[in-house]
Scaffold this motif. Structure first.
Motif, PDB file in Angstrom:
ATOM      1  N   ALA A 127       0.823  -1.215   0.000  1.00  6.25           N
ATOM      2  CA  ALA A 127       0.000   0.000   0.000  1.00  6.25           C
ATOM      3  C   ALA A 127       0.852   1.259   0.000  1.00  6.25           C
ATOM      4  O   ALA A 127       0.420   2.304  -0.480  1.00  6.25           O
ATOM      5  CB  ALA A 127      -0.934  -0.011   1.205  1.00  6.25           C
ATOM      6  N   GLY A 128       2.042   1.170   0.548  1.00  4.63           N
ATOM      7  CA  GLY A 128       2.919   2.334   0.606  1.00  4.63           C
ATOM      8  C   GLY A 128       4.261   1.955   1.188  1.00  4.63           C
ATOM      9  O   GLY A 128       4.432   0.894   1.782  1.00  4.63           O
ATOM     10  N   ALA A 129       5.206   2.837   0.989  1.00  2.61           N
ATOM     11  CA  ALA A 129       6.545   2.643   1.542  1.00  2.61           C
ATOM     12  C   ALA A 129       6.998   3.955   2.154  1.00  2.61           C
ATOM     13  O   ALA A 129       6.761   5.024   1.587  1.00  2.61           O
ATOM     14  CB  ALA A 129       7.513   2.187   0.455  1.00  2.61           C
ATOM     15  N   SER A 130       7.613   3.874   3.320  1.00  4.03           N
ATOM     16  CA  SER A 130       8.111   5.093   3.958  1.00  4.03           C
ATOM     17  C   SER A 130       9.590   4.922   4.269  1.00  4.03           C
ATOM     18  O   SER A 130      10.029   3.869   4.730  1.00  4.03           O
ATOM     19  CB  SER A 130       7.325   5.407   5.228  1.00  4.03           C
ATOM     20  N   LEU A 131      10.332   5.975   4.012  1.00  7.67           N
ATOM     21  CA  LEU A 131      11.773   5.979   4.226  1.00  7.67           C
ATOM     22  C   LEU A 131      12.097   6.701   5.523  1.00  7.67           C
ATOM     23  O   LEU A 131      11.632   7.814   5.756  1.00  7.67           O
ATOM     24  CB  LEU A 131      12.479   6.681   3.060  1.00  7.67           C
ATOM     25  N   LYS A 132      12.886   6.055   6.367  1.00 12.68           N
ATOM     26  CA  LYS A 132      13.407   6.701   7.576  1.00 12.68           C
ATOM     27  C   LYS A 132      14.913   6.838   7.370  1.00 12.68           C
ATOM     28  O   LYS A 132      15.649   5.859   7.465  1.00 12.68           O
ATOM     29  CB  LYS A 132      13.119   5.869   8.813  1.00 12.68           C
ATOM     30  N   PRO A 133      15.376   8.062   7.058  1.00 14.43           N
ATOM     31  CA  PRO A 133      16.815   8.244   6.841  1.00 14.43           C
ATOM     32  C   PRO A 133      17.609   8.063   8.135  1.00 14.43           C
ATOM     33  O   PRO A 133      17.165   8.452   9.213  1.00 14.43           O
ATOM     34  CB  PRO A 133      16.941   9.685   6.340  1.00 14.43           C
ATOM     35  N   LEU A 134      18.772   7.443   8.003  1.00 14.59           N
ATOM     36  CA  LEU A 134      19.694   7.264   9.111  1.00 14.59           C
ATOM     37  C   LEU A 134      21.020   7.918   8.736  1.00 14.59           C
ATOM     38  O   LEU A 134      21.194   8.366   7.598  1.00 14.59           O
ATOM     39  CB  LEU A 134      19.897   5.767   9.407  1.00 14.59           C
ATOM     40  N   ALA A 142      10.092   1.041   5.299  1.00 14.19           N
ATOM     41  CA  ALA A 142       8.980   0.258   5.834  1.00 14.19           C
ATOM     42  C   ALA A 142       7.925   0.106   4.749  1.00 14.19           C
ATOM     43  O   ALA A 142       7.593   1.066   4.055  1.00 14.19           O
ATOM     44  CB  ALA A 142       8.394   0.931   7.063  1.00 14.19           C
ATOM     45  N   LEU A 143       7.401  -1.105   4.629  1.00 14.43           N
ATOM     46  CA  LEU A 143       6.423  -1.418   3.589  1.00 14.43           C
ATOM     47  C   LEU A 143       5.057  -1.649   4.226  1.00 14.43           C
ATOM     48  O   LEU A 143       4.876  -2.587   5.000  1.00 14.43           O
ATOM     49  CB  LEU A 143       6.852  -2.671   2.820  1.00 14.43           C
ATOM     50  N   GLY A 144       4.106  -0.778   3.913  1.00 15.85           N
ATOM     51  CA  GLY A 144       2.739  -0.955   4.383  1.00 15.85           C
ATOM     52  C   GLY A 144       2.016  -1.934   3.473  1.00 15.85           C
ATOM     53  O   GLY A 144       2.043  -1.791   2.258  1.00 15.85           O
ATOM     54  N   ALA A 160      11.414  -5.527  10.763  1.00 15.62           N
ATOM     55  CA  ALA A 160      10.072  -4.965  10.928  1.00 15.62           C
ATOM     56  C   ALA A 160      10.211  -3.517  11.363  1.00 15.62           C
ATOM     57  O   ALA A 160      11.174  -3.146  12.027  1.00 15.62           O
ATOM     58  CB  ALA A 160       9.288  -5.744  11.977  1.00 15.62           C
ATOM     59  N   ARG A 161       9.233  -2.711  10.969  1.00 13.64           N
ATOM     60  CA  ARG A 161       9.225  -1.322  11.431  1.00 13.64           C
ATOM     61  C   ARG A 161       9.064  -1.329  12.948  1.00 13.64           C
ATOM     62  O   ARG A 161       8.148  -1.964  13.481  1.00 13.64           O
ATOM     63  CB  ARG A 161       8.077  -0.573  10.782  1.00 13.64           C
ATOM     64  N   PRO A 162       9.960  -0.641  13.664  1.00 11.55           N
ATOM     65  CA  PRO A 162       9.905  -0.683  15.128  1.00 11.55           C
ATOM     66  C   PRO A 162       8.563  -0.208  15.680  1.00 11.55           C
ATOM     67  O   PRO A 162       7.990   0.765  15.220  1.00 11.55           O
ATOM     68  CB  PRO A 162      11.035   0.272  15.547  1.00 11.55           C
ATOM     69  N   TRP A 163       8.089  -0.943  16.674  1.00  9.67           N
ATOM     70  CA  TRP A 163       6.914  -0.630  17.470  1.00  9.67           C
ATOM     71  C   TRP A 163       5.597  -0.655  16.699  1.00  9.67           C
ATOM     72  O   TRP A 163       4.596  -0.181  17.206  1.00  9.67           O
ATOM     73  CB  TRP A 163       7.085   0.698  18.218  1.00  9.67           C
ATOM     74  N   GLN A 164       5.562  -1.210  15.529  1.00 10.79           N
ATOM     75  CA  GLN A 164       4.310  -1.405  14.789  1.00 10.79           C
ATOM     76  C   GLN A 164       3.835  -2.832  15.060  1.00 10.79           C
ATOM     77  O   GLN A 164       3.896  -3.696  14.188  1.00 10.79           O
ATOM     78  CB  GLN A 164       4.522  -1.177  13.287  1.00 10.79           C
ATOM     79  N   SER A 171      10.271  -4.367   6.804  1.00  9.76           N
ATOM     80  CA  SER A 171      11.143  -3.233   6.538  1.00  9.76           C
ATOM     81  C   SER A 171      12.484  -3.706   6.006  1.00  9.76           C
ATOM     82  O   SER A 171      13.027  -4.694   6.470  1.00  9.76           O
ATOM     83  CB  SER A 171      11.383  -2.418   7.809  1.00  9.76           C
ATOM     84  N   LEU A 172      12.966  -2.956   5.043  1.00 10.27           N
ATOM     85  CA  LEU A 172      14.318  -3.151   4.550  1.00 10.27           C
ATOM     86  C   LEU A 172      15.182  -2.291   5.461  1.00 10.27           C
ATOM     87  O   LEU A 172      15.162  -1.066   5.373  1.00 10.27           O
ATOM     88  CB  LEU A 172      14.429  -2.724   3.085  1.00 10.27           C
ATOM     89  N   ARG A 173      15.901  -2.912   6.395  1.00  9.74           N
ATOM     90  CA  ARG A 173      16.564  -2.198   7.477  1.00  9.74           C
ATOM     91  C   ARG A 173      17.999  -1.824   7.136  1.00  9.74           C
ATOM     92  O   ARG A 173      18.735  -2.602   6.552  1.00  9.74           O
ATOM     93  CB  ARG A 173      16.589  -3.041   8.756  1.00  9.74           C
ATOM     94  N   CYS A 174      18.376  -0.624   7.547  1.00 16.52           N
ATOM     95  CA  CYS A 174      19.768  -0.134   7.543  1.00 16.52           C
ATOM     96  C   CYS A 174      20.464  -0.325   6.202  1.00 16.52           C
ATOM     97  O   CYS A 174      21.597  -0.785   6.127  1.00 16.52           O
ATOM     98  CB  CYS A 174      20.552  -0.794   8.676  1.00 16.52           C
ATOM     99  N   LEU A 175      19.741   0.056   5.141  1.00 19.50           N
ATOM    100  CA  LEU A 175      20.289  -0.090   3.790  1.00 19.50           C
ATOM    101  C   LEU A 175      21.232   1.052   3.450  1.00 19.50           C
ATOM    102  O   LEU A 175      20.906   2.218   3.666  1.00 19.50           O
ATOM    103  CB  LEU A 175      19.162  -0.072   2.752  1.00 19.50           C
ATOM    104  N   PRO A 176      22.392   0.737   2.882  1.00 19.05           N
ATOM    105  CA  PRO A 176      23.212   1.805   2.325  1.00 19.05           C
ATOM    106  C   PRO A 176      22.512   2.348   1.076  1.00 19.05           C
ATOM    107  O   PRO A 176      21.964   1.574   0.287  1.00 19.05           O
ATOM    108  CB  PRO A 176      24.535   1.126   1.971  1.00 19.05           C
ATOM    109  N   GLY A 177      22.491   3.643   0.900  1.00 17.13           N
ATOM    110  CA  GLY A 177      21.828   4.243  -0.262  1.00 17.13           C
ATOM    111  C   GLY A 177      20.330   3.997  -0.280  1.00 17.13           C
ATOM    112  O   GLY A 177      19.727   3.754  -1.327  1.00 17.13           O
TER     113      GLY A 177
END
Length: 187
Positions: A127-134, A142-144, A160-164, A171-177
């Protein structure tokens, strides 16, 4: 002597079977283990906590002039370092055994250190994807998911997206680029 690959049962790296005709591989990647240790396994926060506890222990022991200060502090410091080393090693294994794959039809997540799971997420069910920059250009995507089907949070963790917890989001975690990968998913 032939090298033994731990995922020799895969048709291609990260894929349980060959891609169907007409499906195109767009991207593959894995988490970076250092940001994974910091953001998913909370190694930095625990290091600060252990340092504060060592400080409190030193203050408590310094109040008793008869107390031997060095041995209990050294024991506590070694135990704290051992715990942090184990967590960092677990993050390294998690990053090493994870492979995310993006095709023009789906996202495939091969995750798991001991028990390997392969999750096929068709793009039409995202349904959607959200980017959390690190820091350092890394990020979490995170993939909804749409529809009634859910994946248990504990099956996904640390991917997984934390606390959901109620509606877990793979979630695709800690990806470079991560920003570039997010743009590819969006397209």
């Amino acid at each position: 002597m032939n090298a033994h690959h731990e995922h020799e049962f895969e048709a291609a790296p990260g894929l349980p079977e060959p891609l169907p005709l007409g499906e195109t591989l767009l991207w593959q990647g894995s988490p970076d283990w250092v940001p994974l240790a910091i953001h998913a396994f909370h190694v930095r926060k625990l290091a600060i906590y252990f340092a504060a506890m060592l400080g409190l222990q030193a203050i408590y022991l310094s109040g008793d002039p008869q107390a031997a200060l060095l041995k209990p502090l050294l024991t506590s410091a070694v135990m704290a370092l051992l715990a942090l080393a184990l967590l960092a090693t677990t993050a390294w294994f998690a990053a090493r055994t994870t492979l995310y794959t993006l095709t023009d039809r789906r996202i495939v997540m091969r995750i798991g250190v001991v028990l390997t799971l392969t999750l096929n997420l068709p793009l039409r069910q995202i349904a959607g994807a959200s980017l959390k920059p690190l820091a350092g250009g890394h990020g979490d995507i995170a993939l909804g998911l749409s529809g009634k089907d859910r994946i248990a949070y504990l099956n996904l963790w640390p991917h997984a997206r934390p606390w959901q917890l109620k509606n877990p989001q793979p979630s695709l975690r800690c990806l470079p680029g991560a920003a570039a990968v997010g743009e590819r998913i969006q397209r």
